[in-house]
Design a protein around this motif. Structure first.
Motif, PDB file in Angstrom:
ATOM      1  N   UNK A   1     -17.729  33.773  -8.802  1.00 18.48           N
ATOM      2  CA  UNK A   1     -17.609  33.701  -7.356  1.00 18.48           C
ATOM      3  C   UNK A   1     -18.920  33.166  -6.776  1.00 18.48           C
ATOM      4  N   UNK A   2     -18.824  32.119  -5.999  1.00 19.70           N
ATOM      5  CA  UNK A   2     -19.976  31.567  -5.280  1.00 19.70           C
ATOM      6  C   UNK A   2     -20.096  32.333  -3.971  1.00 19.70           C
ATOM      7  N   UNK A   3     -21.258  32.912  -3.731  1.00 25.20           N
ATOM      8  CA  UNK A   3     -21.488  33.702  -2.526  1.00 25.20           C
ATOM      9  C   UNK A   3     -22.891  33.413  -1.987  1.00 25.20           C
ATOM     10  N   UNK A   4     -23.151  33.942  -0.809  1.00 23.80           N
ATOM     11  CA  UNK A   4     -24.491  33.873  -0.196  1.00 23.80           C
ATOM     12  C   UNK A   4     -25.076  32.465  -0.212  1.00 23.80           C
ATOM     13  N   UNK A   5     -24.246  31.493   0.133  1.00 25.80           N
ATOM     14  CA  UNK A   5     -24.719  30.109   0.221  1.00 25.80           C
ATOM     15  C   UNK A   5     -25.546  29.961   1.488  1.00 25.80           C
ATOM     16  N   UNK A   6     -26.772  29.505   1.313  1.00 17.99           N
ATOM     17  CA  UNK A   6     -27.619  29.289   2.478  1.00 17.99           C
ATOM     18  C   UNK A   6     -28.547  28.109   2.219  1.00 17.99           C
ATOM     19  N   UNK A   7     -28.570  27.207   3.185  1.00 16.17           N
ATOM     20  CA  UNK A   7     -29.503  26.078   3.162  1.00 16.17           C
ATOM     21  C   UNK A   7     -30.409  26.234   4.372  1.00 16.17           C
ATOM     22  N   UNK A   8     -31.704  26.233   4.134  1.00 18.55           N
ATOM     23  CA  UNK A   8     -32.682  26.345   5.217  1.00 18.55           C
ATOM     24  C   UNK A   8     -32.412  25.267   6.270  1.00 18.55           C
ATOM     25  N   UNK A   9     -32.549  25.641   7.527  1.00 17.20           N
ATOM     26  CA  UNK A   9     -32.241  24.707   8.624  1.00 17.20           C
ATOM     27  C   UNK A   9     -32.963  23.373   8.477  1.00 17.20           C
ATOM     28  N   UNK A  10     -34.171  23.399   7.984  1.00  9.59           N
ATOM     29  CA  UNK A  10     -34.963  22.170   7.848  1.00  9.59           C
ATOM     30  C   UNK A  10     -34.383  21.206   6.818  1.00  9.59           C
TER      31      UNK A  10
ATOM     32  N   UNK B   1     -35.520  25.857  -0.726  1.00 11.94           N
ATOM     33  CA  UNK B   1     -34.856  25.200   0.391  1.00 11.94           C
ATOM     34  C   UNK B   1     -33.406  25.649   0.543  1.00 11.94           C
ATOM     35  N   UNK B   2     -32.813  26.193  -0.528  1.00  9.38           N
ATOM     36  CA  UNK B   2     -31.417  26.622  -0.477  1.00  9.38           C
ATOM     37  C   UNK B   2     -31.167  27.615  -1.605  1.00  9.38           C
ATOM     38  N   UNK B   3     -30.059  28.338  -1.461  1.00  6.92           N
ATOM     39  CA  UNK B   3     -29.713  29.321  -2.481  1.00  6.92           C
ATOM     40  C   UNK B   3     -28.200  29.486  -2.562  1.00  6.92           C
TER      41      UNK B   3
ATOM     42  N   UNK C   1     -24.437  39.227 -12.001  1.00  3.48           N
ATOM     43  CA  UNK C   1     -24.451  37.795 -11.733  1.00  3.48           C
ATOM     44  C   UNK C   1     -25.879  37.295 -11.622  1.00  3.48           C
ATOM     45  N   UNK C   2     -26.059  36.231 -10.850  1.00  2.00           N
ATOM     46  CA  UNK C   2     -27.391  35.639 -10.707  1.00  2.00           C
ATOM     47  C   UNK C   2     -27.455  34.809  -9.434  1.00  2.00           C
ATOM     48  N   UNK C   3     -28.669  34.572  -8.973  1.00  3.62           N
ATOM     49  CA  UNK C   3     -28.935  33.669  -7.855  1.00  3.62           C
ATOM     50  C   UNK C   3     -29.436  32.340  -8.400  1.00  3.62           C
ATOM     51  N   UNK C   4     -29.177  31.302  -7.633  1.00  3.55           N
ATOM     52  CA  UNK C   4     -29.683  29.964  -7.943  1.00  3.55           C
ATOM     53  C   UNK C   4     -30.479  29.492  -6.725  1.00  3.55           C
ATOM     54  N   UNK C   5     -31.616  28.892  -7.004  1.00  7.08           N
ATOM     55  CA  UNK C   5     -32.510  28.393  -5.951  1.00  7.08           C
ATOM     56  C   UNK C   5     -32.650  26.883  -6.084  1.00  7.08           C
ATOM     57  N   UNK C   6     -32.547  26.191  -4.950  1.00  7.33           N
ATOM     58  CA  UNK C   6     -32.875  24.768  -4.894  1.00  7.33           C
ATOM     59  C   UNK C   6     -34.252  24.657  -4.252  1.00  7.33           C
ATOM     60  N   UNK C   7     -35.129  23.927  -4.916  1.00  6.48           N
ATOM     61  CA  UNK C   7     -36.485  23.737  -4.408  1.00  6.48           C
ATOM     62  C   UNK C   7     -36.737  22.270  -4.108  1.00  6.48           C
ATOM     63  N   UNK C   8     -37.507  22.049  -3.074  1.00  4.57           N
ATOM     64  CA  UNK C   8     -37.995  20.712  -2.755  1.00  4.57           C
ATOM     65  C   UNK C   8     -39.502  20.798  -2.779  1.00  4.57           C
ATOM     66  N   UNK C   9     -40.090  19.986  -3.653  1.00  3.85           N
ATOM     67  CA  UNK C   9     -41.538  19.980  -3.829  1.00  3.85           C
ATOM     68  C   UNK C   9     -42.071  21.402  -4.040  1.00  3.85           C
ATOM     69  N   UNK C  10     -41.354  22.171  -4.846  1.00  6.91           N
ATOM     70  CA  UNK C  10     -41.787  23.509  -5.223  1.00  6.91           C
ATOM     71  C   UNK C  10     -41.522  24.598  -4.209  1.00  6.91           C
ATOM     72  N   UNK C  11     -40.903  24.262  -3.072  1.00  2.66           N
ATOM     73  CA  UNK C  11     -40.628  25.254  -2.035  1.00  2.66           C
ATOM     74  C   UNK C  11     -39.132  25.519  -1.961  1.00  2.66           C
TER      75      UNK C  11
ATOM     76  N   UNK D   1     -30.619  35.615   3.225  1.00  2.00           N
ATOM     77  CA  UNK D   1     -29.423  36.431   3.427  1.00  2.00           C
ATOM     78  C   UNK D   1     -29.366  37.002   4.841  1.00  2.00           C
ATOM     79  N   UNK D   2     -30.495  37.394   5.361  1.00  5.91           N
ATOM     80  CA  UNK D   2     -30.557  37.901   6.727  1.00  5.91           C
ATOM     81  C   UNK D   2     -30.189  36.792   7.713  1.00  5.91           C
ATOM     82  N   UNK D   3     -30.713  35.600   7.491  1.00  7.08           N
ATOM     83  CA  UNK D   3     -30.377  34.463   8.349  1.00  7.08           C
ATOM     84  C   UNK D   3     -28.896  34.107   8.232  1.00  7.08           C
ATOM     85  N   UNK D   4     -28.363  34.152   7.022  1.00  8.69           N
ATOM     86  CA  UNK D   4     -26.953  33.850   6.798  1.00  8.69           C
ATOM     87  C   UNK D   4     -26.058  34.802   7.585  1.00  8.69           C
TER      88      UNK D   4
END
Length: 159
Positions: free
Chosen positions: A91-100, A72-74, A60-70, A29-32
């Protein structure tokens, strides 16, 4: 490495966030805020806000996308009651995908998870989001996923 990219050989998993995700969500969120609005947020404020949100499922709730358990996005889902629809708008909010991990379909996977969850919920009537008018890349992504530009304009006032 696979020439088609790391997703061809890695597993992406999507799940609801839990209290262990607070540091990552706060970091994202800070990076976003920095990347999209050139705003510097206070880490303690954001961390406390994320923790409070996760402790109150009525928000509401947050959703996390993980790659190999780490992580990577939310994305975050918040609720709005619609008396016109006698149901809930997510409402979809705080969309962030790690730069990598950008430009590799992670948001698509998050959105598919949101859409399927909303369809299975039974009380969700619509999914909405807002996007900066200058973020054309995001707008194209949302349109490619079948979302349509709304006729509403967004107004705000700080209190």
């Amino acid at each position: 490495m696979n020439p088609k990219g790391p997703f061809m050989t890695t597993t992406v998993s999507i799940r609801r966030a839990n209290p262990r995700d607070v540091p990552t969500i706060a970091e994202y969120n800070i990076a976003l805020a920095s990347e999209t609005e050139d705003r510097r947020l206070q880490e303690t404020t954001v961390t406390d806000g994320v923790r409070h949100f996760l402790e109150h499922s009525e928000f509401g709730f947050y959703i996390i996308a993980e790659i190999e358990g780490k992580p990577a996005a939310q994305t975050m889902i918040t609720y709005e009651w619609s008396d016109w629809r006698n149901g809930v708008i997510w409402w979809i909010q705080s969309v962030y995908v790690s730069k990598a991990y950008r430009r590799r379909g992670l948001y698509r996977k998050l959105y598919e998870f949101v859409k399927t969850s909303a369809q299975n919920d039974g009380g969700v009537r619509e999914i909405r989001l807002y996007v900066d008018r200058e973020n054309v890349a995001a707008q194209h992504t949302y349109e490619a996923l079948g979302m349509q530009r709304s006729h509403y304009l967004l107004y705000e006032a700080e209190v």
